[in-house]
Design an enzyme around this catalytic site. Sequence first.
Site, PDB file in Angstrom:
ATOM      1  N   ASP A 270       0.819  -1.218   0.000  1.00  0.00           N
ATOM      2  CA  ASP A 270       0.000   0.000   0.000  1.00  0.00           C
ATOM      3  C   ASP A 270       0.852   1.267   0.000  1.00  0.00           C
ATOM      4  O   ASP A 270       0.363   2.351  -0.323  1.00  0.00           O
ATOM      5  CB  ASP A 270      -0.953   0.019   1.194  1.00  0.00           C
ATOM      6  CG  ASP A 270      -0.267  -0.124   2.556  1.00  0.00           C
ATOM      7  OD1 ASP A 270       0.980  -0.131   2.617  1.00  0.00           O
ATOM      8  OD2 ASP A 270      -0.993  -0.240   3.570  1.00  0.00           O
ATOM      9  N   GLU A 271       2.131   1.141   0.331  1.00  0.00           N
ATOM     10  CA  GLU A 271       2.978   2.331   0.439  1.00  0.00           C
ATOM     11  C   GLU A 271       3.205   3.037  -0.894  1.00  0.00           C
ATOM     12  O   GLU A 271       3.659   4.181  -0.918  1.00  0.00           O
ATOM     13  CB  GLU A 271       4.309   1.975   1.092  1.00  0.00           C
ATOM     14  CG  GLU A 271       4.140   1.462   2.516  1.00  0.00           C
ATOM     15  CD  GLU A 271       5.447   1.373   3.279  1.00  0.00           C
ATOM     16  OE1 GLU A 271       6.308   2.258   3.099  1.00  0.00           O
ATOM     17  OE2 GLU A 271       5.594   0.421   4.063  1.00  0.00           O
TER      18      GLU A 271
ATOM     19  N   TYR B  87      12.060   3.158  -0.733  1.00  0.00           N
ATOM     20  CA  TYR B  87      11.467   1.815  -0.791  1.00  0.00           C
ATOM     21  C   TYR B  87      10.177   1.817  -1.585  1.00  0.00           C
ATOM     22  O   TYR B  87      10.013   1.038  -2.543  1.00  0.00           O
ATOM     23  CB  TYR B  87      11.197   1.287   0.624  1.00  0.00           C
ATOM     24  CG  TYR B  87      10.170   0.188   0.647  1.00  0.00           C
ATOM     25  CD1 TYR B  87      10.402  -1.025  -0.017  1.00  0.00           C
ATOM     26  CD2 TYR B  87       8.946   0.346   1.300  1.00  0.00           C
ATOM     27  CE1 TYR B  87       9.446  -2.034  -0.025  1.00  0.00           C
ATOM     28  CE2 TYR B  87       8.001  -0.648   1.301  1.00  0.00           C
ATOM     29  CZ  TYR B  87       8.248  -1.838   0.643  1.00  0.00           C
ATOM     30  OH  TYR B  87       7.298  -2.824   0.633  1.00  0.00           O
TER      31      TYR B  87
END
Length: 337
Positions: free
Chosen positions: A138-139, A161
């Site tokens: 979800d990031e 990331y």
Amino acid sequence: MRILVTGGAGFIGSEYVRMLLNSPAAVPAEVTVPPPLLEPSLVTVLDKLTYSGNPANLDPVRRDPRLRFVRGDICDPDLVDRVVPGHDVIVHFAAESHVDRSITGAAPFVQTNVVGTQTVLDAALRHETGRFVHVSTDEVYGSVETGSWTETAPLAPNSPYSASKAGSDLLALAYHRTHGMDVVVTRCSNNYGPYQFPEKVVPLFVTNLLDGQPVPLYGDGANVRDWLHVHDHCRGVALVQDKGRAGEVYHIGGGTELTNRELTQRLLDACGAGWERVRPVPDRKGHDRRYSLDITKIGAELGYAPVIDLPTGLAATIRWYRDNRAWWEPLKSHAAL
């Protein structure tokens, strides 16, 4: 069915392998989960065994004759080209995944998450692998103040990331659109459960508290995350592998949002500790305030719903770390956590 699982000795990948081989070690004893969807004839694990990949994670299924283990790097095109042929499905978990490490050094994240994904995609294309399941996070969406992201929300990652994972998502979907590959993408919320490397918040806090050590809480502790038990995540991935539509993205969430302070309170209570054990630390750079996934699509299309509620899952996870010091103590000592 012959399944190749990249990153299959890691936290989430190993639970997927154990689930495929009918030994889902992360399931709390008091929870009844649906029977496995898939009955593979072969499960090949390809894992580099970096610091967070652990062959002990596969001990419960090590003697299963259907398991094959290959130690290697997804960025090695020659190795990947030797491993991929003969598989019907690739489930791609392998990734560098710790946000803090990406802030101090982004290069390994770009290399593994982007170049590594491209290497595996190229081999799958060359050898006409039937399905490619790309597991993401979800990031990639960044932060959302209210409501929940749907699968059509724009990507706006805020850390190296998450940017590298967004890049790998787009590559995977591009191989579907350009080459017609049978690619599906999953995006999950925050996972927790047994066998998680103790740099992530739940195992770090639990193991610190079990050892009488303080726990570090970022900023004001008001950052919000949705918590997903690792086995529910793996069941969702299996549903997508089995029945997901090619070229689509599916969200897999747990349905319980907590601030980091609320999560900390639950862990303190479970471990018999008080707030005197909490040490506020400066907030992470670019720290996303809130994540929230809408899981309507996977529920309506594939019948997914989480079955392990957070109180049950957290209690079982804490018991596992309490009972398995021999697994995590060497990891923490080696990593100086």
